[in-house]
Design a protein around this motif. Structure first.
Motif, PDB file in Angstrom:
ATOM      1  N   THR A 155       0.823  -1.206   0.000  1.00  0.00           N
ATOM      2  CA  THR A 155       0.000   0.000   0.000  1.00  0.00           C
ATOM      3  C   THR A 155       0.858   1.257   0.000  1.00  0.00           C
ATOM      4  O   THR A 155       0.591   2.207  -0.739  1.00  0.00           O
ATOM      5  CB  THR A 155      -0.932  -0.018   1.218  1.00  0.00           C
ATOM      6  OG1 THR A 155      -1.769  -1.162   1.131  1.00  0.00           O
ATOM      7  CG2 THR A 155      -1.795   1.222   1.280  1.00  0.00           C
TER       8      THR A 155
ATOM      9  N   GLU B 129      -7.331   0.655  -0.678  1.00  0.00           N
ATOM     10  CA  GLU B 129      -7.669  -0.585  -0.001  1.00  0.00           C
ATOM     11  C   GLU B 129      -9.075  -0.541   0.607  1.00  0.00           C
ATOM     12  O   GLU B 129      -9.918  -1.356   0.311  1.00  0.00           O
ATOM     13  CB  GLU B 129      -6.650  -0.783   1.124  1.00  0.00           C
ATOM     14  CG  GLU B 129      -6.042  -2.136   1.162  1.00  0.00           C
ATOM     15  CD  GLU B 129      -4.879  -2.141   2.135  1.00  0.00           C
ATOM     16  OE1 GLU B 129      -4.378  -1.064   2.501  1.00  0.00           O
ATOM     17  OE2 GLU B 129      -4.489  -3.241   2.538  1.00  0.00           O
TER      18      GLU B 129
ATOM     19  N   ASP C  29      -5.365  -1.264  -5.321  1.00  0.00           N
ATOM     20  CA  ASP C  29      -4.838  -1.827  -4.081  1.00  0.00           C
ATOM     21  C   ASP C  29      -5.805  -2.893  -3.580  1.00  0.00           C
ATOM     22  O   ASP C  29      -6.901  -2.573  -3.147  1.00  0.00           O
ATOM     23  CB  ASP C  29      -4.665  -0.706  -3.053  1.00  0.00           C
ATOM     24  CG  ASP C  29      -3.693  -1.086  -1.960  1.00  0.00           C
ATOM     25  OD1 ASP C  29      -3.288  -2.265  -1.917  1.00  0.00           O
ATOM     26  OD2 ASP C  29      -3.336  -0.210  -1.159  1.00  0.00           O
ATOM     27  N   GLU C  30      -5.413  -4.131  -3.659  1.00  0.00           N
ATOM     28  CA  GLU C  30      -6.245  -5.263  -3.218  1.00  0.00           C
ATOM     29  C   GLU C  30      -7.663  -5.160  -3.765  1.00  0.00           C
ATOM     30  O   GLU C  30      -8.619  -5.086  -3.017  1.00  0.00           O
ATOM     31  CB  GLU C  30      -6.332  -5.300  -1.686  1.00  0.00           C
ATOM     32  CG  GLU C  30      -5.004  -5.173  -0.989  1.00  0.00           C
ATOM     33  CD  GLU C  30      -4.450  -6.513  -0.550  1.00  0.00           C
ATOM     34  OE1 GLU C  30      -5.119  -7.528  -0.780  1.00  0.00           O
ATOM     35  OE2 GLU C  30      -3.337  -6.518  -0.001  1.00  0.00           O
TER      36      GLU C  30
HETATM   37 MG   LIG Z   1      -2.131  -2.938   1.891  1.00  0.00          MG
END
Ligand SMILES: [Mg+2]
Ligand SMILES: Nc1ncnc2c1ncn2[C@@H]1O[C@H](COP(=O)(O)OP(=O)(O)O)[C@@H](O)[C@H]1O
Lengths: 526, 256
Positions: B44, B83, B159-160
């Motif tokens: 991140t 995220e 992010d994810e």
């Molecule tokens: Mg992360």
């Protein structure tokens, strides 16, 4: 669960909030630093609490202490009335924001994952609310002692003090009920019904804010009415002494006689018990709502295409903020708080004898509204930015400049100001035949833009994608308020040039202004 | 020249925690790159540095040839989904997307069409007039993706992204990535799910404790580790045992 345990969890929740505040703006935040911040914030909170304690005591205790013997009784009764109202209002204002933010932060849902029952969670909620009120909770004891000492009436002490706690308990219950009502927009589907429901909840919030002032007026009026009835029917005084909220004031004179005191005490204890029950119920409702969450209503179709002027980025942000403010008033109620000042003028407007006096009062009303709006305008961007907390990635992932962000926030403030300032100013100037008021509204809008822009710039300069909530230090917010107050001298100035009576009412409105500021300030500090 | 994202020796510390300890990577045109690594390995942080949200302590960052921290204007050509996705809950989906379109300085007719197209693709077109607050977690994720794709970015940073996306949405995302790739854009995806990386990415950077421990396409990494061995297992060990990590690094270093 023990109370000690509940207080410990409440402390943890506070720590969480502080972490959320500083996380974004301070990349070097680590465990020891956080611990220091927590201590510092706690000290600040206590200092603020004691400041409100002193302020409250100055307002209600000082008149009693300074009263000359022949006007002592009348002063005490007036002060006691004010004391009850202030206890209720200040607790309601302070705890409704904490209750709302606690609910919005989702911490209660996190608590539910621990092995805690709903009752325990309720206790944590109460502990959290009481912690932030702690110093103010001393007021009833101190004020009760002052009254008992001045009147040489020791029996008055328990009565006055206990009624203060009845006010506190009821205010806590009201704030919890208010915040669960606000977040429960349940089961409404598309179309008109959802719109009505939204309108209802928004207006509920505003009504609640306004009703505090209205209640006070009503209370004063009904006091007069009761006096009239008392004069007409000589037997009645003994019964009104037992009806809350009048009993909270009448108990003083009743406690002079043994039987009166005994009955009054019984009655007071009964009110205390019922307010405890009411608070319990409110806590239960609050926890249930917070755990079940709010299923937001859907909206109807038929949105128009965007207008050409929304291509200006700050304006685009301002419009979005206003849209959100209408749908979710708790994100920006400071915007409309100045309207609050209108309420205190209602009796004066109604009681005005003759056209001349009506004019004077109308002028004063309008100018106070404009002035309060200007002074509070520095605080509005704070609240608007607070709502961006955690969502700033949306704005920062575009190539938006911080300056544009700040301008957007202050535009929203100024537009909201203009929306109430101009109609009121136009109405008053039409009634008075005096165009100056419209001119003042215009300059007020500009002042508002300036003051809010300064505070928005300050906030935006420290903002980053990781910022979850905003924090301005006590000193900074004080400076901002002083600055916007200095800026609004042109608005407040003309008021001083009116007759003698007006100076007195000016003092009253200034006092009210200070009160609103102090309350807001207390709320912002949390 | 021509590389969309370039990082050299990037170091970032938070207090005493070293989130990144000298990371270099690049994203070329027409490429989908995966950042694979366990929690707290610095994925991140790396993505935030690429977005220009954080300034690295040391090292050089170039996005579309510019320093993203000093020159935020490059964000007009970048799409980003973080995220945890917080959105404006009291706007409707349509209002939200139009708002983002205007914030991106797009032409109304363009963003209206684009919003409709993407909403249909991700199958949330029937929710256009719902409040964002009423959407499920997966739908919010889709909405965040749509808002990141609205302006047809050259570089997409996710992010994810697949934590709460369903199968259909994952397939649509793959389609979208293919489209970006075909017009010479690039994508960086961080994830800790191996199968996802396998399905989508052309190249993978393996991260652990703020360092890139391996780089290459998944097949060659697999070959090195041994075809039988489950990669998930290796990754798990990687995070726990230093000897395994060191062994793996040594093996990979010999290979590349
Ligand atoms: Mg992360
Ligand atoms: N704002 C921050 N403040 C302090 N530490 C941080 C911050 N952001 C990340 N970290 C730390 O940096 C390390 C890497 O985090 P992160 O980049 O989020 O990893 P990942 O995304 O791979 O899970 C973690 O140890 C995390 O605790």
């Amino acid at each position: 669960m023990e109370w000690g345990e509940a207080l410990r969890i409440a402390r943890l929740l506070e720590r969480e909030v502080i972490y959320g505040t500083y996380r974004g703006s301070d990349p070097s935040l680590d465990e020891p630093k956080l611990a220091r911040l927590v201590t510092w914030n706690r000290a600040l909170g206590i200092a603020e609490g004691f400041a409100s304690l002193v302020l409250l005591l100055l307002m209600v205790g000082a008149p009693v202490l300074l009263a000359s013997p022949w006007e002592l009784m009348a002063t005490t009764i007036a002060s006691t009335m004010l004391y009850n109202v202030l206890m209720f209002i200040s607790v309601l204002m302070a705890s409704s924001t904490s209750a709302l933010s606690l609910q919005a932060s989702g911490s209660i849902k996190v608590l539910a994952q621990l092995p805690l029952g709903r009752e325990d969670i309720g206790r944590v909620v109460l502990a959290k609310l009481l912690r932030s009120l702690a110093p103010v909770l001393l007021v009833p004891i101190i004020y009760g002692a002052i009254v008992a000492e001045k009147l040489w009436l020791p029996q008055a002490f328990p009565l006055v003090a206990l009624y203060g706690y009845v006010d506190v308990l009821l205010a806590l219950a009201a704030s919890l009920a208010l915040s669960s009502a606000l977040s429960r927009r349940m089961g409404v589907t598309k179309g008109l019904r959802s719109k009505l429901a939204r309108a209802f909840w928004s207006s509920l919030y505003f009504t609640a804010m306004f009703s505090i002032g209205l209640l006070y007026q009503l209370y004063l009026c009904s006091g007069k009415v009761l006096e009239l009835i008392k004069g007409a029917i000589p037997m009645l005084p003994s019964t009104t002494g037992f009806i809350y909220p009048f009993s909270a004031t009448d108990c003083i004179s009743l406690s002079a006689y043994p039987l009166g005191f005994f009955l009054s005490l019984l009655c007071c204890l009964a009110y205390l018990m019922s307010s405890i029950l009411i608070l319990r119920k409110a806590i239960k409702g609050y926890v249930n709502t917070a755990l079940e969450g709010s299923s937001e209503a859907e909206l109807g179709k038929g949105l128009r295409k965007p207008r050409f002027w929304t291509r200006c980025l700050p304006l685009n942000i301002a419009i979005k903020d206003l849209k959100i403010a209408v749908r979710d008033p708790r994100t920006s109620y400071i915007m409309v708080l100045p309207l609050f000042s209108l309420i205190s003028f209602i009796p004066a407007l109604l009681n005005a004898s003759g056209l001349e006096e009506l004019r004077e009062v109308a002028y004063l009303t309008c100018m106070t509204l404009l002035g309060t709006g200007c002074i509070l305008s520095a605080l509005v961007p704070y609240q608007l930015m607070e709502h961006e907390g955690g969502r700033l990635w949306l704005l920062f992932s575009t190539d938006l400049h911080r300056r544009e962000l700040a301008l957007g926030k202050s535009l929203a403030t100024a537009i909201a100001y203009a929306l109430y300032a101009f109609p009121v100013a136009l109405a008053c100037s039409a009634a008075l035949g005096d165009l100056r008021l419209v001119a003042y509204a215009t300059s007020g809008t500009m002042l508002c833009l300036t003051a809010s822009l300064m505070s928005a710039m300050l906030l935006a300069s420290g903002a980053s994608v990781d910022t979850r909530s905003f924090h301005i230090s006590l000193l900074k917010s004080l400076c901002l308020i002083v600055l916007s107050a200095v800026l609004s001298i042109p608005i407040l100035g003309p008021l001083a040039g009116l007759g003698e009576d007006v100076v007195a009412s000016l003092a009253v409105s200034a006092l009210e202004l200070c009160l609103v500021l102090a309350l807001n300030w207390a709320m912002l500090g949390r | 020249m021509g590389e969309l994202v370039e990082l050299h020796g990037v170091v970032k510390k938070f207090g005493r925690v070293a989130a990144l300890r000298g990371v270099s990577l690049c994203l070329r045109r027409g490429e989908v790159v995966g950042l694979l690594g366990p929690n707290a390995s610095g994925k991140t942080t790396l993505l935030k540095i690429i977005m220009g949200f954080i300034r690295p302590d040391r090292g050089e960052v170039r996005v579309l040839g510019r320093d993203p921290y000093l020159d935020p204007s490059i964000r007009a050509r970048v799409g980003y989904v973080p995220e945890d996705v917080l959105l404006y809950d009291s706007l409707t989906v349509r209002e939200f997307l139009y708002f983002m379109g205007r914030m991106r300085k797009m032409d109304p007719s363009t963003y209206i069409d684009r919003a409709r197209l993407l909403a249909t693709l991700f199958e949330i077109e029937d929710k256009m007039d719902c409040l964002v607050g009423s959407l499920s977690k997966g739908d919010r994720q889709k909405l965040a993706l749509i808002s990141a794709l609205l302006h047809e970015p050259d570089v997409l940073i996710l992010d994810e992204p697949l934590a709460s996306l369903d199968l259909v949405a994952a397939r649509v995302l793959k389609e979208v990535l293919r489209e970006i790739r075909s017009r010479g854009g690039g994508v960086i995806i961080s994830t800790h799910i191996l199968s996802l990386a396998e399905a989508i990415c052309d190249r993978i950077y393996l991260m652990n404790e703020g360092l890139i421990v391996a780089e290459g396409d998944l097949r060659s990494i697999k070959e090195v580790v041994g075809a039988d061995e489950d990669l998930e297992e290796v990754l798990l060990k990687l995070t726990k045992k230093d000897e395994v990590l060191e062994a793996l690094i040594r093996i990979l270093k010999e290979e590349f």
